[in-house]
Design an enzyme around this catalytic site. Structure first.
Site, PDB file in Angstrom:
ATOM      1  CG  ASP A 118      -1.790   1.467   1.115  1.00  0.00           C
ATOM      2  OD1 ASP A 118      -2.446   1.661  -0.159  1.00  0.00           O
ATOM      3  OD2 ASP A 118      -1.118   2.512   2.475  1.00  0.00           O
ATOM      4  CE  LYS A 129      -2.083   5.069   0.828  1.00  0.00           C
ATOM      5  NZ  LYS A 129      -2.359   4.660   2.578  1.00  0.00           N
TER       6      LYS A 129
HETATM    7  N1  LIG Z   1      -4.887   0.912   4.454  1.00  0.00           N
HETATM    8  C1  LIG Z   1      -4.090   2.545   4.013  1.00  0.00           C
HETATM    9  C2  LIG Z   1      -5.848   2.890   4.514  1.00  0.00           C
HETATM   10  C3  LIG Z   1      -5.321   4.077   4.437  1.00  0.00           C
HETATM   11  O1  LIG Z   1      -4.753   4.587   2.712  1.00  0.00           O
HETATM   12  C4  LIG Z   1      -3.634   2.857   5.628  1.00  0.00           C
HETATM   13  O2  LIG Z   1      -4.200   2.379   6.218  1.00  0.00           O
HETATM   14  O3  LIG Z   1      -3.218   3.373   5.007  1.00  0.00           O
END
Ligand SMILES: N[C@@H](CCO)C(=O)O
Ligand SMILES: NC(=O)c1ccc[n+]([C@@H]2O[C@H](COP(=O)([O-])OP(=O)(O)OC[C@H]3O[C@@H](n4cnc5c(N)ncnc54)[C@H](O)[C@@H]3O)[C@@H](O)[C@H]2O)c1
Ligand code: NA
Length: 434
Positions: free
Chosen positions: A199, A203
């Protein structure tokens, strides 16, 4: 003007928050956007009775939203790669603008999606995809547009930072904190995305494109998670004056661009080392502005909805033909400014630090306390020096709870009138800022 009509796909954490914020702040949002924003259809597989959906058409078919001729903007909040990709492309093909919080989608399929959007002349906005409620995409794209960006580094996964913080501060186990992060709606549908750095890499890929002007290249990102971190390493790092944080780093070098996500030791006194819990922070270093730091909630229901709704406002403003409405000088449309009064300082509230020079006699403290309590001023803490300062005076230090300035002025006048109080009472306002 008629409201802009919006369809929302996905009524989970972010979808629910978006419905709530749009409803609660409808008037304020319309004053900023220049038009109302009306949700006319929601597609979800899991209807949630806690969200007010009266008057909104409900469906379980996201493609019905993408094809609904009434809808101007499709908000994609279902997550994942494949259905979301099809949905967004379909919405674009149907001439709809798109707002999404889906970083996986943008990082992996963004190049294709943006190309299609350009062909069709529609906007695709994705502020919520990076660092939740922090408007970091806008900050880099607009606020730092003059700069040659040298590097950026950030804590960009809320779940991971929450886990590391709770493990370090409270000695909780990894699994225990992860379960809580899931219950709070922070974690991805597959939480290995959070804890293995996928994740964060999604980003970082997006941030690097915006910072350096390169196509999205998720497959080139180096990704290392937090699952192999041990309490021993956290403690050794601490003993050396460092904190371990899960960072995404994108750096421009002569040879190319570094794009890497991994646990990192950071000197404990740096601001970013003190970003804890679900909070995120992104540091951006540009040649003109130097280093800037953006901080806020990186995940969660309404923090993320804040970014989704801001994108909706941007799209609505972009639809106007009047360029001055697109960037209203004072952020609200000029005909929507309110006449809310500015308060005189006497009506402003704050807590106070007071230093009173008192004669060292019994009963002074009781007199001071009763002057404050008669005016409804609560004392938070009190400190009286045991030793006499010069001239037999003892300084008495008080911190009060919040009170209107006028009331404190009255109290101070009464305190200064006491026989046992010498000179003026020193007052400094206290702001907890929490
Ligand atoms: N799963 C992601 C959600 C926000 O993008 C986090 O914990 O940052
Ligand atoms: N949760 C956060 O704090 C956060 C923060 C920033 C970005 N995001 C992103 O926002 C998106 C949504 O995340 P979430 O946490 O709200 O997820 P969620 O699982 O809470 O909600 C997803 C919703 O979409 C619906 N859905 C999924 N596939 C569907 C389909 N094919 N047809 C109909 N409905 C479908 C589900 O029923 C559910 O209501 C993801 O891309 C996520 O990465 C989440
Ligand atoms: Na954001």
């Amino acid at each position: 003007m008629n409201p802009v009509k919006v369809g929302i796909c996905g009524l989970g954490t972010v979808g629910g928050g978006t419905v709530n914020v749009l409803k609660r702040n409808a008037e304020e949002i319309a004053r900023r956007a220049g038009r109302g924003i009306e949700v006319v259809q929601i597609a979800t597989r899991t209807p949630k009775p806690q969200y007010q959906t009266t008057g909104i058409t409900m469906t379980d078919d996201v493609f019905a939203v993408a094809s609904n001729p009434e809808i101007d903007i499709v908000v994609e909040l279902i997550g994942g790669y494949s259905v979301a990709r099809e949905l967004v492309l379909k919405a674009i093909d149907n001439g709809k603008h798109v707002v999404t919080a889906n970083k996986a989608l943008i990082a992996v399929h963004g190049n294709e999606i943006f190309a299609r959007a350009r062909e069709k002349g529609v906007i695709v906005a994705f502020e919520a995809a990076v660092a939740g409620g922090i408007p970091v995409i806008k900050a880099i794209r607009e606020g730092l547009a003059a700069n040659r960006i040298n590097w950026l580094a950030g804590i960009i996964n809320g779940t991971g930072n929450f886990i590391l913080s709770e493990m370090r501060e409270k000695g909780r186990t990894f699994e225990d904190v992860l379960t809580e992060a899931q219950a709070l709606g922070y974690a991805e549908a597959d939480p290995t995305f959070d804890v293995e750095g996928i994740d964060a890499a999604h980003k970082l890929t997006i941030l690097a494109s915006i910072a350096f002007g390169i196509p999205l290249q998720f497959d080139k990102a180096y990704t290392e998670g937090i699952t192999k971190l041990t309490t021993a390493d956290v403690n050794y790092a601490e003993a050396l004056g460092y904190r371990i944080k899960h960072l995404g780093v994108a750096r421009r070098t002569d040879a190319g661009i570094e794009l890497r996500v991994h646990p990192t030791l950071i000197p404990a006194d740096r601001l970013i080392a003190n970003v804890n819990g679900v909070m995120n922070a992104v540091m951006v270093n540009g040649d003109a502005a130097g280093s800037t730091l953006f901080y806020g909630a990186g995940a969660g229901i309404e923090a993320t909805a804040s970014a989704v709704v801001a994108d909706l406002v941007d799209v609505v403003r972009a639809l106007t033909t009047d360029p001055t409405n697109r960037v209203p000088h004072l952020a609200f449309q000029p005909d929507s400014l309110s006449d809310h009064p500015i308060l005189p300082i006497t009506d402003c509230e704050s807590a106070y630090y007071l230093r009173i020079q008192a004669k060292d006699r019994p009963g002074v403290l009781a007199q001071v306390a009763s002057i404050l309590s008669e005016r409804g001023i609560n004392i938070e803490s009190i400190m009286q020096k045991e030793v006499e300062e010069q001239d037999g005076l003892v300084p008495m230090i008080l911190v009060t709870h919040r009170v209107a300035e006028q009331r404190m002025n009255d109290a101070i006048a009464a305190l200064e009138a006491l026989n046992d109080v010498v000179g003026n009472v020193v007052r400094i306002r206290v702001e907890q800022l929490n």
